[in-house]
Write a protein that holds these residues in place. Structure first.
Motif, PDB file in Angstrom:
ATOM      1  N   CYS A   1     -34.536  24.994   7.385  1.00 16.57           N
ATOM      2  CA  CYS A   1     -35.447  23.911   7.027  1.00 16.57           C
ATOM      3  C   CYS A   1     -35.029  22.655   7.785  1.00 16.57           C
ATOM      4  O   CYS A   1     -33.856  22.292   7.781  1.00 16.57           O
ATOM      5  CB  CYS A   1     -35.401  23.672   5.520  1.00 16.57           C
ATOM      6  SG  CYS A   1     -36.264  22.175   4.995  1.00 16.57           S
TER       7      CYS A   1
ATOM      8  N   CYS B   1     -33.542  20.052   4.919  1.00 14.21           N
ATOM      9  CA  CYS B   1     -32.361  20.243   4.078  1.00 14.21           C
ATOM     10  C   CYS B   1     -31.443  21.359   4.564  1.00 14.21           C
ATOM     11  O   CYS B   1     -30.442  21.659   3.910  1.00 14.21           O
ATOM     12  CB  CYS B   1     -32.779  20.506   2.636  1.00 14.21           C
ATOM     13  SG  CYS B   1     -33.428  22.167   2.389  1.00 14.21           S
TER      14      CYS B   1
ATOM     15  N   CYS C   1     -39.996  19.069   1.202  1.00 12.34           N
ATOM     16  CA  CYS C   1     -39.146  18.959   2.392  1.00 12.34           C
ATOM     17  C   CYS C   1     -39.965  18.487   3.592  1.00 12.34           C
ATOM     18  O   CYS C   1     -39.491  17.700   4.407  1.00 12.34           O
ATOM     19  CB  CYS C   1     -38.458  20.290   2.684  1.00 12.34           C
ATOM     20  SG  CYS C   1     -37.007  20.566   1.637  1.00 12.34           S
TER      21      CYS C   1
HETATM   22 ZN   LIG Z   1     -35.759  22.231   2.740  1.00 10.73          ZN
END
Ligand SMILES: [Zn+2]
Ligand SMILES: [Zn+2]
Length: 390
Positions: free
Chosen positions: A322, A325, A347
């Motif tokens: 990701c 994160c 996100c």
């Molecule tokens: Zn994430």
């Protein structure tokens, strides 16, 4: 090593093993509703729990544990425990369920390998990380009680579960650490207490003498440092009385600010400073990290601490993560450029401030010469509504 010859199985025992073999949760549930002892072994000297762990079926493993399966019960001829089998299965949820039930991590099989070593041997690094980051809950609960001359406990008991999850989290990306502080019940409202307890855990770990786990001590330091930076940032922003954007989101945004070549310079500086502030400079781990940081062509600070804590080489190199994160194998993609991946809409939203320009470029395949757009929160959220994740 066991020299036992297995007893023939009863019909009920055989049915239990068959249900496990077929991953038949419903069937197993109905079989277990009777008061049956599940600590038995079959012709291969394997218990139902060992079979279920090897199959990597979390639900079945939990059913057996709830039924009273002894997590360390082992008559296997090569001394593979349930945890060894779970490590081989590659399912980290199963590994965690066994650890939470008291599985011993240092048991070795007949070739002298622990469960973590066997998991590493077959390339299941996610399982290795869960074992290496595991802390017994009692270590956290200790701070919910009053000791000696203390006037009160350091940790309110209701925070214990959340803090335990927080410190065992395997993904140590700083944004993930901050998101966990937001998402785990109660933590966000008690940051100073949480920080204090984690600092004490670090100190306690370093004072264990030969038993000291430097890796764990550094991880505690890193988590406390991140909380401290967040607290300082909040204080600064509250003084400035800037209410336009959520302070935590702004903190995350600063961490994700790309420098030249898209390299995350401010996150790198953040982690380097954290390493520099580790108070135990004589430790082997500290010296190793400094050596990596000061070497020729050093890797990112994040990959250095990830190597230190999770024993993994690289963070962002081989596996898809990701963009916000660092969670591995995220489920979603930016639907416009399809070049970046995210866990979920949150996100994506947190990264949009920086991704916006790159997204345009990536999806059009041309350099944009437009001046940077100054987004405000409302504009940002309406825009992203149209940019559905896929
Ligand atoms: Zn994430
Ligand atoms: Zn995009």
């Amino acid at each position: 090593m066991s020299e036992k010859t297995p007893k023939p199985l009863t019909e009920a025992q055989q049915k239990i093993l068959d249900a496990i073999e077929k991953n038949d949760v419903l069937q197993l549930k109905s079989l277990l509703s009777e008061k049956i002892n599940v600590n038995f072994v079959d012709g291969n000297l394997m218990s139902p729990l060992q079979h279920a762990a090897y199959k990597g079926n979390k639900e079945i493993v939990q059913l057996l544990l709830d039924q009273g399966a002894d997590v360390n019960f082992c008559e296997h001829q090569h001394n593979y425990t349930a945890l060894h089998f779970a490590g081989l299965s590659g399912n980290r949820e199963v590994v965690l369920a066994l650890l939470l039930s008291g599985a011993k991590t240092q048991e070795t099989n007949t070739v002298g390998r622990t469960a973590a070593q066997m998991a590493a041997f077959v390339g299941h690094h996610n399982c290795v990380a869960v074992i290496n980051n595991y802390i017994p809950k009692s270590e956290v609960d200790y701070y919910t009680r009053i000791h000696g001359l203390e006037m009160q406990q350091y940790l309110m008991p209701f925070l214990s579960d959340s803090l335990h999850k927080f410190i065992m989290e395997v993904n140590i990306h700083p944004v993930k650490v901050v998101l966990n502080l937001q998402n785990l019940a109660g933590l966000a409202d008690h940051l100073p207490d949480i920080k204090k307890v984690v600092e004490m855990m670090c100190e306690k770990e370093m004072k264990r003498g030969p038993e000291t786990n430097e890796t764990m001590a550094f991880k505690f330091h890193y988590l406390a440092y991140t909380i401290d930076e967040l607290l300082k940032f909040k204080q600064k922003k509250e003084k400035a009385d800037d209410k336009k954007i959520d302070v935590v989101e702004l903190f995350i945004r600063n961490l994700l600010k790309p420098g030249k070549d898209g390299h995350l310079e401010s996150m790198d500086a953040f982690i380097k400073e954290c390493i520099r502030e580790f108070p135990y400079r004589e430790s082997t781990l500290f010296r190793q990290m400094v050596t990596s940081l000061t070497g020729l062509d050093p890797p990112s600070a994040l990959s250095i601490i990830n190597a230190a804590i999770n024993g993994q080489k690289g963070f962002i190199d081989n596996i898809s993560v990701c963009s916000t994160c660092g969670e591995e194998k995220p489920a979603k993609k930016c639907s416009k450029c399809k070049a970046v991946q995210y866990c979920d809409r949150n996100c994506q939203r947190l990264h949009w401030h920086w991704h916006k320009k790159a997204c345009q470029r990536l999806s059009q395949g041309v350099e944009t010469t437009e001046a940077p757009v100054k987004p405000d929160a409302a504009e940002l959220s309406s825009e992203i509504q149209n940019l559905l994740i896929s």
